[in-house]
Design a protein around this motif. Structure first.
Motif, mmCIF file in Angstrom:
data_model
loop_
_atom_site.group_PDB
_atom_site.id
_atom_site.type_symbol
_atom_site.label_atom_id
_atom_site.label_comp_id
_atom_site.label_asym_id
_atom_site.label_seq_id
_atom_site.Cartn_x
_atom_site.Cartn_y
_atom_site.Cartn_z
ATOM 1 N N ALA A 1 0.837 -1.198 0.000
ATOM 2 C CA ALA A 1 0.000 0.000 0.000
ATOM 3 C C ALA A 1 0.874 1.251 0.000
ATOM 4 O O ALA A 1 0.580 2.236 -0.694
ATOM 5 N N SER A 2 1.978 1.166 0.752
ATOM 6 C CA SER A 2 2.889 2.304 0.836
ATOM 7 C C SER A 2 3.523 2.573 -0.527
ATOM 8 O O SER A 2 3.661 3.729 -0.960
ATOM 9 N N GLU A 3 3.922 1.452 -1.208
ATOM 10 C CA GLU A 3 4.503 1.614 -2.544
ATOM 11 C C GLU A 3 3.495 2.239 -3.497
ATOM 12 O O GLU A 3 3.825 3.114 -4.300
ATOM 13 N N LYS A 4 2.245 1.791 -3.378
ATOM 14 C CA LYS A 4 1.194 2.351 -4.234
ATOM 15 C C LYS A 4 1.039 3.832 -3.964
ATOM 16 O O LYS A 4 0.929 4.646 -4.897
ATOM 17 N N LEU A 5 1.023 4.163 -2.659
ATOM 18 C CA LEU A 5 0.874 5.571 -2.275
ATOM 19 C C LEU A 5 2.007 6.405 -2.859
ATOM 20 O O LEU A 5 1.780 7.486 -3.412
ATOM 21 N N ASN B 1 1.650 9.294 -5.335
ATOM 22 C CA ASN B 1 2.201 10.577 -4.918
ATOM 23 C C ASN B 1 3.106 11.145 -6.022
ATOM 24 O O ASN B 1 2.989 12.307 -6.411
ATOM 25 N N HIS B 2 3.984 10.254 -6.521
ATOM 26 C CA HIS B 2 4.907 10.663 -7.576
ATOM 27 C C HIS B 2 4.144 11.121 -8.810
ATOM 28 O O HIS B 2 4.448 12.163 -9.404
ATOM 29 N N ASN B 3 3.119 10.298 -9.145
ATOM 30 C CA ASN B 3 2.327 10.613 -10.346
ATOM 31 C C ASN B 3 1.581 11.938 -10.191
ATOM 32 O O ASN B 3 1.537 12.741 -11.133
ATOM 33 N N ILE B 4 1.008 12.113 -9.004
ATOM 34 C CA ILE B 4 0.254 13.356 -8.756
ATOM 35 C C ILE B 4 1.198 14.546 -8.861
ATOM 36 O O ILE B 4 0.888 15.555 -9.510
ATOM 37 N N GLN B 5 2.383 14.376 -8.263
ATOM 38 C CA GLN B 5 3.368 15.458 -8.296
ATOM 39 C C GLN B 5 3.746 15.777 -9.748
ATOM 40 O O GLN B 5 3.738 16.938 -10.162
ATOM 41 N N LYS B 6 4.028 14.690 -10.485
ATOM 42 C CA LYS B 6 4.446 14.857 -11.885
ATOM 43 C C LYS B 6 3.324 15.528 -12.681
ATOM 44 O O LYS B 6 3.560 16.473 -13.445
#
Lengths: 414, 67
Positions: A303-307, A311-316
């Protein structure tokens, strides 16, 4: 009439017997009584019975020297010493003593006969239990997962009971067992009734117990007849709580062992069985705990990896969006800048051209260049409707303001 | 009349156009013309200042956006 003394008669009987009987006979009989004296001689009463009716009865002896050998051999083969109630095949010599009367001197006993006899009897009881439909009843009761409340049928003083308790109480894992002893006679004629009474007492408070153990043993191999008893087996088989046996013997299982839920060799083995049952339950718990822990850790990690991924995708994505908006804004700003500059330039152009125009039409500048400005009646002479002789006109030059009277009016060539 | 009240840029341009038209038609006497020229010159000057001011303000705003 010829008379004899009792001694003479007994002599006669003795002679008749000696003359007419073989030196020995193999005889099948049941031991109705058995005792030994301080010298080690064994005194028995042999009977032949049809059910409860005694058909024949004789005294018998086994002299100490013979008895030691026979009894040890008998014990080795059958697991039991010679005892009351046993059916035996024995080699006897008929003796007659003038004082003590007739007696059978036993010189040998065939233990295999007793074994076979016992096996046949056992088979008969098993058959009976089978017909009663109870033989597997206690086996069919599932063993509790963690049995802790234990009813014990044993003798308080039996070594087996002490072994059992010590094994349970000193278990290395510190498991707690709540034991209640139902004191019982565990050997001899009184044993079956005593064991059945104990079963009845446990039954009366059956809700307080997870299982019942029947234990004895330790020390010498003793009589196990009571555990081959039909009534004991019948009660054990139908007992509503699982019964564990640890009767402490090496030979074939007794009938009580066969009908019990679980049969173990010794009281210590019963204790080990209970402890190992607990241990395996604890192991399962520990394994389940570990599985739970591993799975939840894995779950949290994934779940943490997914988050992190989101998170990375949202930031990007938001960076890209902001960049895009920034481009649009910049574009818009450039457009506004261009448009406003254009407006201002247009206005400035208009102002410049107005200025030029103004400069070219400024009468002051025209006059400064050497021209004059003439007006009549306060109006530019070129705009006057009518110009008459004698009218006054005003001529403005660079330095002079000249008032004159019209002398003559002529149209010019233009 | 000029300076009677502060005209907006649009009103100023309208006034300038009127004066230019009047000059082109050579209406009015010389004194009036001179006054008109003076007024028009003033209007042009004021409008230019206004434009320059506006231009500077815009530049500074656009600079603010860039920084």
């Amino acid at each position: 009439m010829e008379t004899y003394s009792l001694l003479e008669l007994n002599h006669k009987i003795k002679t008749v017997l000696d003359d007419n009987l073989d030196s020995s006979y193999w005889v099948v009989a049941e031991i109705a009584e058995l005792r030994t004296n301080y010298k080690g001689h064994c005194y028995l009463e042999l009977v032949d019975k049809d059910e409860d009716q005694v058909l024949a009865k004789n005294r018998a002896t086994i002299w100490a020297y013979t008895f030691r050998g026979i009894n040890a051999w008998f014990l080795k083969i059958t697991g039991s010493e010679l005892a009351q109630g046993m059916k035996v095949l024995c080699k006897v010599k008929v003796t007659f003593h003038e004082v003590y009367g007739m007696s059978l001197n036993i010189t040998d006993v065939d233990p295999k006969f007793t074994l076979g006899e016992r096996a046949a009897k056992k088979q008969e009881i098993l058959q009976h239990l089978e017909e009663d439909g109870v033989i597997n009843m206690n086996k069919e009761i599932p063993l509790p997962i963690v049995p802790q409340k234990i009813a014990i049928i044993s003798s308080e003083t039996a070594a087996g009971y002490q072994d059992f308790m010590s094994q349970l109480q000193s278990n290395q894992f510190g498991y707690m067992f709540h034991t209640t002893l139902f004191n019982s006679v565990m050997q001899g004629n009184q044993a079956p009734e005593s064991i059945i009474t104990a079963l009845h007492r446990i039954h009366a408070s059956s809700k307080d117990f997870d299982l019942t153990v029947i234990i004895r043993g330790g020390g010498a191999q003793l009589d196990l007849e009571c555990f081959d008893n039909y009534e004991v087996a019948l009660h054990t088989a139908q007992f509503p709580i699982p019964v564990l046996t640890g009767i402490g013997h090496e030979r074939d299982e007794t009938i009580t062992d066969l009908v019990a839920n679980t049969a173990l060799k010794t009281p210590t083995a019963v204790a080990e069985f209970l402890i190992s049952g607990m241990y395996s339950f604890e192991e399962k718990l520990v394994a389940a705990q570990k599985t739970l822990s591993d799975k939840s850790r894995g779950f949290i990690q994934s779940a943490s990896e997914k988050l992190n991924f989101y998170n990375h995708n949202i930031q990007k994505a938001s960076e890209n969006l902001i960049k895009e908006y920034n481009y649009s804004l910049n574009d818009l700003k450039n457009k506004i800048e261009f448009i406003t500059k254009n407006i201002i330039k247009k206005e400035l152009d208009f102002l410049n051209s107005s200025e030029k125009l103004l400069s070219s039409m400024n009468p002051k500048k025209v006059i400064e260049r050497g021209y004059t400005y003439t007006e009549i009646n306060g109006q530019n002479i070129n705009k006057a409707d009518q110009i008459n002789k004698g009218s006054q006109i005003r001529t403005i030059s660079k330095k002079l303001d000249i008032i004159s009277t019209i002398d003559k009016v002529e149209k010019n060539a233009k | 009349m000029p300076n009677k009240k502060k005209l907006s840029y649009k009103e100023s341009i309208k006034r300038l156009s009127t004066i230019l038209e009047k000059l082109e038609n050579q209406e009015g006497d010389i004194d009036e013309l001179m006054k008109d020229v003076e007024e028009a010159t003033t209007i042009i000057k004021q409008c230019r200042e206004k434009l320059r001011g506006t231009e500077e303000q815009l530049s500074s705003k656009f600079d603010e956006i860039d920084n």
